[in-house]
Design a protein around this motif. Structure first.
Motif, mmCIF file in Angstrom:
data_model
loop_
_atom_site.group_PDB
_atom_site.id
_atom_site.type_symbol
_atom_site.label_atom_id
_atom_site.label_comp_id
_atom_site.label_asym_id
_atom_site.label_seq_id
_atom_site.Cartn_x
_atom_site.Cartn_y
_atom_site.Cartn_z
ATOM 1 N N ALA A 21 0.834 -1.205 0.000
ATOM 2 C CA ALA A 21 0.000 0.000 0.000
ATOM 3 C C ALA A 21 0.867 1.253 0.000
ATOM 4 N N LYS B 153 -2.450 3.951 2.983
ATOM 5 C CA LYS B 153 -2.786 2.747 3.744
ATOM 6 C C LYS B 153 -4.258 2.649 4.134
ATOM 7 N N TYR B 154 -4.735 1.425 4.122
ATOM 8 C CA TYR B 154 -6.047 1.065 4.680
ATOM 9 C C TYR B 154 -5.802 0.695 6.140
ATOM 10 N N TRP B 155 -6.406 1.416 7.046
ATOM 11 C CA TRP B 155 -6.247 1.101 8.485
ATOM 12 C C TRP B 155 -7.524 1.536 9.180
ATOM 13 N N SER C 136 -7.674 3.290 -0.279
ATOM 14 C CA SER C 136 -6.234 3.003 -0.272
ATOM 15 C C SER C 136 -5.775 2.731 -1.698
ATOM 16 N N SER D 248 -1.471 -12.541 3.659
ATOM 17 C CA SER D 248 -2.916 -12.722 3.515
ATOM 18 C C SER D 248 -3.412 -12.135 2.194
ATOM 19 N N SER E 122 -9.538 -10.843 3.298
ATOM 20 C CA SER E 122 -8.563 -9.914 3.879
ATOM 21 C C SER E 122 -8.647 -8.627 3.057
ATOM 22 N N GLY E 123 -8.912 -7.515 3.721
ATOM 23 C CA GLY E 123 -9.165 -6.265 3.007
ATOM 24 C C GLY E 123 -8.151 -5.963 1.915
ATOM 25 N N SER E 124 -6.869 -6.006 2.274
ATOM 26 C CA SER E 124 -5.842 -5.612 1.302
ATOM 27 C C SER E 124 -5.776 -6.584 0.124
ATOM 28 N N ARG F 15 -6.948 -5.666 -3.478
ATOM 29 C CA ARG F 15 -6.118 -4.911 -4.433
ATOM 30 C C ARG F 15 -5.175 -5.797 -5.220
ATOM 31 N N SER G 230 -3.159 -7.472 12.285
ATOM 32 C CA SER G 230 -3.816 -6.379 11.555
ATOM 33 C C SER G 230 -5.267 -6.252 11.996
ATOM 34 N N HIS H 29 -7.004 -2.832 13.149
ATOM 35 C CA HIS H 29 -8.171 -2.197 12.517
ATOM 36 C C HIS H 29 -9.227 -1.881 13.577
ATOM 37 N N LEU I 292 0.775 5.414 9.619
ATOM 38 C CA LEU I 292 0.264 4.092 10.013
ATOM 39 C C LEU I 292 0.857 3.670 11.364
ATOM 40 N N ASP J 152 4.754 -1.912 6.026
ATOM 41 C CA ASP J 152 3.497 -2.618 6.207
ATOM 42 C C ASP J 152 3.180 -2.586 7.693
ATOM 43 N N ALA J 153 2.223 -3.401 8.118
ATOM 44 C CA ALA J 153 1.968 -3.489 9.560
ATOM 45 C C ALA J 153 3.012 -4.418 10.172
HETATM 46 O O1 PMV Z 1 -5.714 -6.684 4.780
HETATM 47 P P1 PMV Z 1 -5.387 -6.579 6.226
HETATM 48 O O2 PMV Z 1 -6.606 -6.710 7.085
HETATM 49 O O3 PMV Z 1 -4.290 -7.529 6.621
HETATM 50 O O4 PMV Z 1 -4.843 -5.104 6.512
HETATM 51 C C1 PMV Z 1 -3.707 -4.593 5.878
HETATM 52 C C2 PMV Z 1 -3.334 -3.287 6.417
HETATM 53 C C3 PMV Z 1 -2.029 -2.689 5.896
HETATM 54 O O5 PMV Z 1 -1.241 -3.641 5.265
HETATM 55 C C4 PMV Z 1 -1.251 -2.136 7.073
HETATM 56 C C5 PMV Z 1 -2.291 -1.527 4.959
HETATM 57 C C6 PMV Z 1 -2.778 -1.856 3.581
HETATM 58 O O6 PMV Z 1 -3.518 -1.029 3.032
HETATM 59 O O7 PMV Z 1 -2.378 -2.892 3.016
#
Ligand code: PMV
Length: 352
Positions: A20, A23-25, A37, A117, A157-159, A162, A215, A219, A265, A306-307
């Motif tokens: 990212a 970032k999505y957070w 994001s 993920s 998983s949100g990311s 993408r 993560s 969130h 982040l 990243d996280a």
């Molecule tokens: O997809 P998740 O729930 O693992 O969250 C990912 C969050 C970050 O990697 C920190 C930021 C992002 O946008 O990928």
């Protein structure tokens, strides 16, 4: 994988990770993002997943018949995937009649601390949507089903939403981005300036320890975060600014936003209630050293995070030699092959 005589269908997809830039957070509802994001889709860090679909005689048995990760049974992953599949049977009812043997391998070292993920859930989503089409007797065309694939990946998983679009994914509705949606990611809908062609991402693996805070927990902490409102506003503004920079070829503005996002982040993590910190002294050492060198050498190389504590170095491939020289001098330990993943921006998933 053991071959079952009753097997209906087997398929394999390879899907990349992504990094990212904004970032999505923070999320709400059914895995919907609190802010949009944008990411570079990667190439060499990928997951390859094979799914074997067979009929399920008894609805009380789990959907996941077996889950092999890197050739070994993995109960923890099997449980996570089972929960995910059970949650989406309303959207994919064909799963109620099936059981799945799933086998998954990553191209990067398992314990590298790279978030897998995104690649794993997107590879699985591809198998599920193609499986549904083919079991219905329909053809499968990724272009026609891309929004749906991205949506299922997002539910895992949100990311991951993408990872199925390339070379740049945008997830989350934004008034300036035509076609953008909270439900799925789209690829960059504007003309990308040629200075953003062929970028590298060198991932410096600072630690391979399992993260102290996941993560998902991070969130959740955005729900009562003292800076939540300001953060979501900042992210929307950064999406606007970075998409303009990427159309105009403004690499400096791009880098400033990317680094601001990475530090924001981690700042959000440190200011959560309760607070947590994933940065390590090594992470800070690399960032300081990079900034010092960049001031002197005038090379467009920027960090993001990243996280976790690993540092991603983003730069145009035309500057790869100079970045390598700097690493040789300043970070010789990262030239050992197991401490760096030499990745680059890629073109998205492939059917194997
Ligand atoms: O997809 P998740 O729930 O693992 O969250 C990912 C969050 C970050 O990697 C920190 C930021 C992002 O946008 O990928």
């Amino acid at each position: 994988m053991e071959v079952d005589n009753e097997a209906l269908l087997e398929m394999t997809w390879r899907s990349p990770s992504n990094i990212a830039l904004v970032k999505y957070w923070g999320k709400h509802g059914r895995q919907l993002p609190s802010n949009p994001s944008i990411s570079f889709t990667l190439s060499r860090a990928f997951t390859e997943t094979t799914v074997l679909f067979t009929p399920r005689r008894d609805s009380a048995t789990p959907i996941v018949k077996s889950f092999l990760f890197e050739g070994k049974t993995n109960q923890a992953f099997a449980r996570r995937i089972e929960t995910f599949l059970q949650q989406i049977t309303d959207k994919l009812p064909f799963l109620q009649q099936l059981q799945l043997d799933i086998s998954s391998v990553n191209s990067f070292p398992h314990s590298a601390g790279i978030a897998s993920s995104a690649s794993a859930m997107s590879a699985l989503a591809l198998c599920l949507v193609e499986g549904r089409q083919r079991l219905k007797g329909d053809s499968f065309d990724l272009e026609d089903t891309i929004n749906e694939v991205s949506e299922f990946a997002r539910l895992g998983s949100g990311s991951a939403s993408r990872s199925v679009v390339a070379p740049i994914g945008i997830w989350g509705a934004h008034p300036d981005i035509p076609g953008s949606s909270d439900r799925y990611a789209i690829s960059f809908p504007f003309e990308l300036h040629s200075s953003f062609d062929n970028w590298k991402d060198s991932i410096l693996l600072v630690s391979d320890e399992v993260k102290a805070v996941s993560s998902s927990a991070g969130h959740q902490l955005m729900k009562n975060h003292p800076f939540a409102r300001t953060r979501f506003k900042q992210a929307r503004a950064n999406i606007r600014r970075i998409t303009v920079a990427m159309q105009q070829g403004d690499i400096g503005a791009f880098g400033t936003i990317v680094e601001e996002e990475a530090l924001t982040l981690h700042g959000l993590m440190m200011n959560s209630r309760p607070s947590f910190m994933l940065l390590l002294p090594e992470t800070v050492r690399i960032i300081q050293s990079l900034r010092r060198w960049r001031r002197q050498a005038d090379v467009p190389v920027y960090f993001t995070l990243d996280a976790g504590p690993n540092v991603h170095l983003l730069y145009p491939s035309t500057h790869a030699d100079r970045v390598l020289q700097w690493m040789e001098k300043e970070l010789p330990e990262y030239l050992q092959s197991d401490k760096i993943v030499r990745d680059e921006v890629g073109m998205g998933p492939v059917k194997v």
